[in-house]
Write a protein that holds these residues in place. Structure first.
Motif, PDB file in Angstrom:
ATOM      1  N   ARG A 182      27.951  98.757  57.006  1.00 35.35           N
ATOM      2  CA  ARG A 182      27.462  99.486  58.188  1.00 35.35           C
ATOM      3  C   ARG A 182      25.955  99.374  58.378  1.00 35.35           C
ATOM      4  N   THR A 183      25.197  99.281  57.280  1.00 39.50           N
ATOM      5  CA  THR A 183      23.725  99.279  57.404  1.00 39.50           C
ATOM      6  C   THR A 183      23.182  97.957  57.940  1.00 39.50           C
ATOM      7  N   ILE A 184      23.917  96.858  57.801  1.00 34.14           N
ATOM      8  CA  ILE A 184      23.395  95.562  58.243  1.00 34.14           C
ATOM      9  C   ILE A 184      24.104  95.025  59.480  1.00 34.14           C
ATOM     10  N   LEU A 185      25.207  95.643  59.877  1.00 32.73           N
ATOM     11  CA  LEU A 185      25.932  95.157  61.047  1.00 32.73           C
ATOM     12  C   LEU A 185      25.101  95.185  62.332  1.00 32.73           C
ATOM     13  N   PRO A 186      24.349  96.278  62.618  1.00 28.59           N
ATOM     14  CA  PRO A 186      23.592  96.301  63.877  1.00 28.59           C
ATOM     15  C   PRO A 186      22.564  95.180  63.977  1.00 28.59           C
ATOM     16  N   LYS A 187      21.972  94.772  62.867  1.00 28.46           N
ATOM     17  CA  LYS A 187      20.910  93.764  62.900  1.00 28.46           C
ATOM     18  C   LYS A 187      21.456  92.349  62.926  1.00 28.46           C
ATOM     19  N   TYR A 188      22.476  92.070  62.119  1.00 23.12           N
ATOM     20  CA  TYR A 188      22.941  90.694  61.962  1.00 23.12           C
ATOM     21  C   TYR A 188      24.237  90.402  62.702  1.00 23.12           C
ATOM     22  N   GLY A 189      24.975  91.431  63.090  1.00 25.91           N
ATOM     23  CA  GLY A 189      26.202  91.225  63.838  1.00 25.91           C
ATOM     24  C   GLY A 189      27.413  91.030  62.949  1.00 25.91           C
ATOM     25  N   ALA A 190      28.562  91.410  63.488  1.00 24.07           N
ATOM     26  CA  ALA A 190      29.796  91.361  62.719  1.00 24.07           C
ATOM     27  C   ALA A 190      30.196  89.926  62.384  1.00 24.07           C
ATOM     28  N   LEU A 191      29.894  88.989  63.266  1.00 26.50           N
ATOM     29  CA  LEU A 191      30.271  87.593  63.035  1.00 26.50           C
ATOM     30  C   LEU A 191      29.593  87.045  61.789  1.00 26.50           C
ATOM     31  N   THR A 192      28.290  87.252  61.680  1.00 29.61           N
ATOM     32  CA  THR A 192      27.528  86.753  60.531  1.00 29.61           C
ATOM     33  C   THR A 192      27.907  87.475  59.253  1.00 29.61           C
ATOM     34  N   VAL A 193      27.968  88.799  59.315  1.00 32.17           N
ATOM     35  CA  VAL A 193      28.252  89.593  58.111  1.00 32.17           C
ATOM     36  C   VAL A 193      29.651  89.290  57.575  1.00 32.17           C
ATOM     37  N   THR A 194      30.636  89.242  58.462  1.00 28.17           N
ATOM     38  CA  THR A 194      32.002  88.977  58.021  1.00 28.17           C
ATOM     39  C   THR A 194      32.153  87.540  57.512  1.00 28.17           C
ATOM     40  N   GLY A 195      31.520  86.591  58.190  1.00 31.23           N
ATOM     41  CA  GLY A 195      31.595  85.206  57.756  1.00 31.23           C
ATOM     42  C   GLY A 195      31.059  85.017  56.351  1.00 31.23           C
ATOM     43  N   TRP A 196      29.871  85.557  56.098  1.00 32.20           N
ATOM     44  CA  TRP A 196      29.284  85.423  54.764  1.00 32.20           C
ATOM     45  C   TRP A 196      30.060  86.242  53.742  1.00 32.20           C
ATOM     46  N   GLY A 197      30.536  87.412  54.128  1.00 30.25           N
ATOM     47  CA  GLY A 197      31.318  88.228  53.198  1.00 30.25           C
ATOM     48  C   GLY A 197      32.561  87.501  52.736  1.00 30.25           C
ATOM     49  N   LEU A 198      33.271  86.877  53.673  1.00 31.59           N
ATOM     50  CA  LEU A 198      34.472  86.114  53.332  1.00 31.59           C
ATOM     51  C   LEU A 198      34.140  84.931  52.431  1.00 31.59           C
ATOM     52  N   LEU A 199      33.090  84.195  52.780  1.00 27.02           N
ATOM     53  CA  LEU A 199      32.740  83.009  52.002  1.00 27.02           C
ATOM     54  C   LEU A 199      32.293  83.394  50.590  1.00 27.02           C
ATOM     55  N   ILE A 200      31.472  84.424  50.470  1.00 23.87           N
ATOM     56  CA  ILE A 200      31.014  84.887  49.150  1.00 23.87           C
ATOM     57  C   ILE A 200      32.199  85.325  48.299  1.00 23.87           C
ATOM     58  N   ALA A 201      33.105  86.104  48.898  1.00 23.19           N
ATOM     59  CA  ALA A 201      34.272  86.587  48.160  1.00 23.19           C
ATOM     60  C   ALA A 201      35.160  85.429  47.724  1.00 23.19           C
ATOM     61  N   GLY A 202      35.383  84.463  48.615  1.00 25.46           N
ATOM     62  CA  GLY A 202      36.218  83.322  48.287  1.00 25.46           C
ATOM     63  C   GLY A 202      35.630  82.476  47.171  1.00 25.46           C
ATOM     64  N   ILE A 203      34.322  82.246  47.221  1.00 30.62           N
ATOM     65  CA  ILE A 203      33.663  81.470  46.159  1.00 30.62           C
ATOM     66  C   ILE A 203      33.731  82.216  44.831  1.00 30.62           C
TER      67      ILE A 203
END
Length: 311
Positions: A180-201
């Motif tokens: 929630r703290t970074i979504l307004p600045k970076y957007g859901a697309l960026t945050v979710t994309g990196w979150g998925l990639l980090i988790a998968g790696i």
């Protein structure tokens, strides 16, 4: 906001939730048809593929997804979101589907909003409203019906299903709260994309996917694409787009379509047998979460006023 835009937002949000429900059924079909397939491998492929697609999509859309790596707080939040939010909400959900079935796994995961309410009560000292208390009681009764089928001295579903489903419900809460703290600045697309990639790696480092010896047929590969594209990328983009036309509280009400879709498609295509206790319990949980969703905006307004007053 015109009525046409509101209708578009409702259709996008509900369609996204239906696709999420279908992805659970597709995963269940894969587990049935390929006994060597693991929830770990499926989650790794889904996360890395969807994460890369979303990041590339963000680049093409001019969202500058790599800016998130310039700020230490944002990086740690994205890592925490991936490891503590997305892994339990996806890996544990697939485990619940594998050892049980998609409808029950989805309904148990649907309890996540109540874990958020408990978190706000314990750590933010926000007292649940009357409707939230009623919703919690309804959800508890609904869960009890599904777990025991009315026989309190025995379990009607495997404890393993309950374990993984419970962890996935906790994942719904952390998946909602952490970024929630970074979504307004970076957007859901960026945050979710990196979150998925980090988790998968991270999961691949724990258990390299290329060490799993699998034979995937073309129909199974098609189901895998359904999970990645129609069950992850497309619904995320649709749900995010719906928020520009409808309120978040309205969009959250559409979440009820996910367990409904999982149930309907499982019964239709997989011949999953559900009892009247499962239907009644699931209905109680869905109604309870809808009641909670309608009251969520009041809780957020209260927190906002409290923060403004304290500052």
């Amino acid at each position: 906001m015109t009525q046409q835009h509101h209708l578009r937002g409702v259709l996008l949000a509900s369609s996204a939730c239906i696709l999420w429900g279908i992805s659970g059924v597709a995963a269940s079909t894969l587990f049935i048809n390929n006994p060597h397939l693991t929830a770990m491998w499926l989650t790794q492929v889904r996360m890395i593929s969807a994460g890369l697609i979303l990041i590339i999509w963000g680049m093409l859309a001019g969202k500058h997804p790599f800016q998130i790596w310039h700020h230490r707080h944002a990086v740690w939040t994205a890592v925490s979101y991936g490891l503590l939010g997305l892994i339990p909400v996806q890996l544990c959900y697939f485990e619940a589907v594998r050892v049980g079935n998609a409808p029950i796994a989805t309904i148990i995961q649907f309890l996540g909003p109540f874990i958020i309410s408990i978190y706000y009560f314990l750590f933010k000292h926000v007292t649940p409203s009357r409707i939230e208390l009623i919703g919690m009681i309804m959800a508890f009764i609904g869960t009890l019906l599904i777990v025991t089928h009315g026989h309190l001295n025995s379990l009607a579903i495997s404890p393993v299903v309950l374990f993984w489903g419970g962890l996935s419900a906790i994942g719904v809460a952390t998946n909602t709260l952490i970024p929630r703290t970074i979504l307004p600045k970076y957007g859901a697309l960026t945050v979710t994309g990196w979150g998925l990639l980090i988790a998968g790696i991270f999961l691949t480092l724990l258990q390299p996917m290329w060490r799993v010896h699998l034979t995937i047929t073309w129909p199974q590969f098609g189901l895998l694409l359904v999970i990645i594209l129609l069950g992850t990328v497309a619904p995320f983009l649709m749900f995010a787009r719906s928020l520009s036309d409808i309120l978040p509280t309205t969009a959250s009400l559409m979440d009820a379509f996910e367990p409904l879709a999982a149930t309907v498609f499982s019964i239709t295509f997989l011949n999953v047998q559900l009892t009247s206790f499962d239907f009644v319990g699931g209905l109680l949980i869905i109604l309870a979460v809808m009641a909670l969703s309608m009251n969520t905006h009041k809780m957020l307004q209260f927190l906002h006023r409290r923060r403004a007053h304290s500052s």
